[in-house]
Design an enzyme around this catalytic site. Structure first.
Site, PDB file in Angstrom:
ATOM      1  N   PHE A 167      40.214  38.592  37.145  1.00  0.00           N
ATOM      2  CA  PHE A 167      39.861  37.180  37.330  1.00  0.00           C
ATOM      3  C   PHE A 167      39.046  36.615  36.175  1.00  0.00           C
ATOM      4  CE2 PHE A 167      35.855  39.085  38.503  1.00  0.00           C
ATOM      5  CZ  PHE A 167      34.922  38.140  38.094  1.00  0.00           C
ATOM      6  N   LYS A 191      51.292  40.341  36.892  1.00  0.00           N
ATOM      7  CA  LYS A 191      50.622  40.271  38.196  1.00  0.00           C
ATOM      8  C   LYS A 191      49.199  39.802  37.901  1.00  0.00           C
ATOM      9  CE  LYS A 191      48.146  41.613  40.891  1.00  0.00           C
ATOM     10  NZ  LYS A 191      46.980  40.763  41.235  1.00  0.00           N
ATOM     11  N   SER A 244      38.740  46.622  37.261  1.00  0.00           N
ATOM     12  CA  SER A 244      37.652  47.550  37.580  1.00  0.00           C
ATOM     13  C   SER A 244      38.097  49.000  37.399  1.00  0.00           C
ATOM     14  CB  SER A 244      37.187  47.314  39.014  1.00  0.00           C
ATOM     15  OG  SER A 244      38.265  47.543  39.885  1.00  0.00           O
ATOM     16  N   CYS A 299      33.320  41.976  30.557  1.00  0.00           N
ATOM     17  CA  CYS A 299      33.261  43.432  30.386  1.00  0.00           C
ATOM     18  C   CYS A 299      32.522  43.804  29.112  1.00  0.00           C
ATOM     19  CB  CYS A 299      34.663  44.019  30.356  1.00  0.00           C
ATOM     20  SG  CYS A 299      35.549  43.592  28.870  1.00  0.00           S
ATOM     21  N   GLU A 400      28.184  49.386  37.146  1.00  0.00           N
ATOM     22  CA  GLU A 400      28.492  48.029  36.683  1.00  0.00           C
ATOM     23  C   GLU A 400      28.156  47.054  37.815  1.00  0.00           C
ATOM     24  OE1 GLU A 400      32.718  46.852  36.292  1.00  0.00           O
ATOM     25  OE2 GLU A 400      32.127  45.889  34.430  1.00  0.00           O
TER      26      GLU A 400
HETATM   27  P1  NAD Z   1      39.851  44.201  39.985  1.00  0.00           P
HETATM   28  O1  NAD Z   1      39.995  45.640  39.644  1.00  0.00           O
HETATM   29  O2  NAD Z   1      39.351  43.831  41.318  1.00  0.00           O
HETATM   30  O3  NAD Z   1      41.277  43.451  39.823  1.00  0.00           O
HETATM   31  C1  NAD Z   1      42.083  43.638  38.688  1.00  0.00           C
HETATM   32  C2  NAD Z   1      43.541  43.481  39.101  1.00  0.00           C
HETATM   33  O4  NAD Z   1      43.863  44.505  40.045  1.00  0.00           O
HETATM   34  C3  NAD Z   1      43.821  42.143  39.771  1.00  0.00           C
HETATM   35  O5  NAD Z   1      45.083  41.691  39.373  1.00  0.00           O
HETATM   36  C4  NAD Z   1      43.786  42.497  41.247  1.00  0.00           C
HETATM   37  O6  NAD Z   1      44.604  41.652  42.030  1.00  0.00           O
HETATM   38  C5  NAD Z   1      44.280  43.922  41.283  1.00  0.00           C
HETATM   39  N1  NAD Z   1      43.669  44.703  42.365  1.00  0.00           N
HETATM   40  C6  NAD Z   1      42.453  44.506  42.937  1.00  0.00           C
HETATM   41  N2  NAD Z   1      42.222  45.435  43.882  1.00  0.00           N
HETATM   42  C7  NAD Z   1      43.301  46.254  43.904  1.00  0.00           C
HETATM   43  C8  NAD Z   1      43.646  47.406  44.648  1.00  0.00           C
HETATM   44  N3  NAD Z   1      42.849  47.913  45.567  1.00  0.00           N
HETATM   45  N4  NAD Z   1      44.841  48.000  44.395  1.00  0.00           N
HETATM   46  C9  NAD Z   1      45.661  47.507  43.446  1.00  0.00           C
HETATM   47  N5  NAD Z   1      45.384  46.402  42.717  1.00  0.00           N
HETATM   48  C10 NAD Z   1      44.215  45.787  42.935  1.00  0.00           C
HETATM   49  O7  NAD Z   1      38.969  43.549  38.829  1.00  0.00           O
HETATM   50  P2  NAD Z   1      38.384  42.069  38.784  1.00  0.00           P
HETATM   51  O8  NAD Z   1      37.271  41.978  39.774  1.00  0.00           O
HETATM   52  O9  NAD Z   1      39.473  41.076  38.837  1.00  0.00           O
HETATM   53  O10 NAD Z   1      37.781  42.037  37.305  1.00  0.00           O
HETATM   54  C11 NAD Z   1      36.519  42.528  36.970  1.00  0.00           C
HETATM   55  C12 NAD Z   1      36.599  43.933  36.412  1.00  0.00           C
HETATM   56  O11 NAD Z   1      37.452  43.955  35.272  1.00  0.00           O
HETATM   57  C13 NAD Z   1      35.248  44.442  35.909  1.00  0.00           C
HETATM   58  O12 NAD Z   1      35.115  45.772  36.285  1.00  0.00           O
HETATM   59  C14 NAD Z   1      35.347  44.303  34.406  1.00  0.00           C
HETATM   60  O13 NAD Z   1      34.523  45.164  33.661  1.00  0.00           O
HETATM   61  C15 NAD Z   1      36.784  44.618  34.195  1.00  0.00           C
HETATM   62  N6  NAD Z   1      37.276  44.092  32.923  1.00  0.00           N
HETATM   63  C16 NAD Z   1      37.522  45.004  31.933  1.00  0.00           C
HETATM   64  C17 NAD Z   1      37.955  44.562  30.697  1.00  0.00           C
HETATM   65  C18 NAD Z   1      38.240  45.544  29.604  1.00  0.00           C
HETATM   66  O14 NAD Z   1      38.898  45.179  28.640  1.00  0.00           O
HETATM   67  N7  NAD Z   1      37.768  46.779  29.686  1.00  0.00           N
HETATM   68  C19 NAD Z   1      38.156  43.188  30.469  1.00  0.00           C
HETATM   69  C20 NAD Z   1      37.906  42.296  31.515  1.00  0.00           C
HETATM   70  C21 NAD Z   1      37.461  42.771  32.746  1.00  0.00           C
END
Ligand code: NAD
Length: 516
Positions: A167, A191, A244, A299, A400
């Site tokens: 997001f 997605k 995440s 991140c 985090e």
């Molecule tokens: P998230 O893991 O909740 O969601 C990421 C994606 O996975 C979304 O498309 C979501 O719909 C999907 N998803 C969520 N829960 C799921 C599940 N149980 N099973 C399968 N798919 C699932 O992450 P978020 O809250 O959207 O974003 C924040 C996280 O992203 C933080 O941990 C941040 O550090 C990380 N992030 C990392 C980078 C990087 O380059 N390392 C960049 C941006 C964000």
């Protein structure tokens, strides 16, 4: 074609129109969606429901992969110059719509408009990199590797690639993935996060306008069900995930088990080191901007400040002075420094984290919990929080938090600070603040984190370079974007060539041929 979700109506108009329902985008068209199969999208500054997004699953993923498969041969075989023309057109369209994209990000995510505009421009850098695709896909050609034998290499697309994105950067992070996948000749299934659909929809419409053939770029909304369907679908060849660590680990392990190429770029807990010789004004600005910008939902935010010797005592008053001046409110208001938290649930979890920090014994220097934005009582606002005397045993040090919560850690020496960073479960970005070139050089060589800032707090490499962390911050061998991105989304073929020449046939030999 413009969807109502990409329009930004005034409040009166918004109040009088039905909540738009978004659709998946498959094979160059929208798919009919029933309201009961959708979930709400909230504007975090007001708490209002602004749209509904569908919850896709196996059927929608299957349709999107089938469309991408059908579109693949023609896209793969399109001349590189014709393909790059579509990228140039898309680049122009994103640039001319940059403010609309930024306003949609602000509406759906909450970050300030300036911050959102910065996000769009940093994403655009990778689109610009992809415009040069004919050069990026060039192979090597080596004549005479053996007697009358030549070798050349080809880079070819894998087939159908998928991107699963978070997001917090609804434009920049997808733009670190899909331009490279498409430039390499793959077709794509995206997605996206369901929290930020406005900018997703506009990016989709702009690809159509740029002339991308139908089926090359597809969007399926959804959560775990849609992601599992992508991971298990035999028609998906490669996946890049950003999100995440818990979900990224699952995506990586399941995708690899199913024979796919997977890169997962995940959570972080970045630390900046402040040496006693640092410019404390600069270091305080950096800590406050990096830690609280975008409400800490980046991140690459530096959320731990490891201050060496007496640095903390000199840094703290400057940080407090900066914090006292921060204005928190809706991200479209011009003088606001920090917008709301992206969701009510996440705000509640951040409040719990602050309580946990207090219970663990960290010293609460500034408490963000009491903040109240009177004009927007239903917005998900939270003030900024600063802890001092955070220690490595604490959960607020180890985990985090992903919100506007900063912790100062006091270290006696540079070596102590270095071992803290190198021993942390995450390793995404780091920074050092110093006026000593020798110390900075040592840090660059000794720190076990791939993205490093020297007096730069958010060391996100320029869009033509690769991006990715280590340890719990990334899974897979290659990083995103840049040279690694091209490698990730292609298969290299190596062709060894000998053309018969009259009168120069070698005698039959069963020995393994040496290159002579
Ligand atoms: P998230 O893991 O909740 O969601 C990421 C994606 O996975 C979304 O498309 C979501 O719909 C999907 N998803 C969520 N829960 C799921 C599940 N149980 N099973 C399968 N798919 C699932 O992450 P978020 O809250 O959207 O974003 C924040 C996280 O992203 C933080 O941990 C941040 O550090 C990380 N992030 C990392 C980078 C990087 O380059 N390392 C960049 C941006 C964000």
């Amino acid at each position: 074609m413009t969807s109502p979700i990409t329009q930004l109506p005034g409040p009166a108009e918004a109040a009088n129109r039905p909540v738009p329902i978004l659709s998946h985008w498959i094979g160059g068209r929208t798919v009919e969606v029933q309201p009961e199969g959708t979930g709400p999208v909230h504007n975090p500054a007001t708490g209002e429901v602004i749209a509904r997004v569908p919850r896709g699953g196996a059927a929608e993923v299957d349709a999107a992969v089938a469309a991408a498969r059908r579109a693949f041969p023609a896209w793969r075989d399109m001349s590189l110059l014709a393909r790059s023309q579509i990228f140039f057109a898309y680049r122009e369209l994103v640039y001319s719509h940059r403010e609309q994209l930024a306003a949609l990000i602000t509406r759906d995510h909450g970050k300030t408009f300036d911050d959102a505009l910065g996000e769009v421009m940093r994403g655009l850098e990778t689109v610009e990199f992809a415009c040069g695709l004919p050069l990026h896909l060039a192979g090597l050609n080596t004549p005479n590797v053996s007697t009358r034998v030549d070798v050349h290499t080809l880079r070819q697309p894998l087939g159908v690639a998928a991107g699963i994105t978070p997001f917090n950067f609804p434009v920049m992070v997808p733009m670190w993935i899909y331009p490279i996948a498409l430039a390499c000749g793959n077709t794509f299934v995206w997605k996206p996060s369901s929290h930020t659909p406005g900018a997703t929809q506009l990016q989709t419409e702009l690809w159509k306008e740029a002339g991308l053939p139908d089926g090359v770029f597809n969007v399926v909304y959804g959560g775990r069900e849609a992601v599992s369907a992508i991971l298990e679908h035999p028609g998906v060849d490669a996946i890049q995930f950003v999100g995440s660590t818990a979900v990224g680990r699952y995506v990586y392990e399941t995708g690899v088990k199913n024979g796919k190429r997977v890169g997962a770029y995940t959570g972080a807990k970045n630390a900046m080191v402040v040496l006693p010789d640092a410019d404390m004004e600069l270091a305080a600005d950096a800590a406050v901007a990096s830690g609280y910008g975008s409400a800490g939902e980046r991140c690459m935010a530096q959320t731990l400040i490891i201050a060496i010797g007496d640095a903390a005592d000199r840094l703290l008053p400057v940080m407090k002075e900066r914090i006292g001046k921060l204005k928190i409110g809706p991200g479209m208001e011009p003088d606001v420094d920090m917008g709301p938290i992206y969701s009510a649930e996440h705000r509640a979890s951040l409040i719990e984290w602050i309580g946990k920090g207090v219970a663990e014994g960290a010293e609460l220097v500034h408490d963000g919990r009491p903040l109240h934005v009177a004009e927007h009582p239903d917005g998900y606002f939270l003030g900024v929080t600063l802890f001092d005397n955070v220690t490595p045993e604490m959960e607020i040090y180890r985990q985090e938090i992903f919100g506007p919560v900063l912790g100062i850690v006091r270290a006696a020496t540079y070596d102590e600070a270095l071992s803290m960073i190198n021993g942390h479960q995450y390793g995404n970005g780091t920074a050092i603040f110093t006026t000593d070139g020798g110390a900075a050089r040592r840090f660059e060589l000794e720190v076990d984190v791939p993205m490093i800032g020297i007096n730069v707090p958010i060391p996100v490499p320029a869009g033509y370079l690769s991006f990715g962390g280590t340890r719990g911050s990334a899974f897979g061998d290659l990083k995103m974007r840049g040279e690694d991105g091209i490698r990730f989304f292609t298969q290299q073929k190596i062709v060894t060539v000998r053309w018969p020449e009259p009168g120069r046939r070698e005698a039959l030999s069963l020995a393994f041929p040496g290159n002579r």
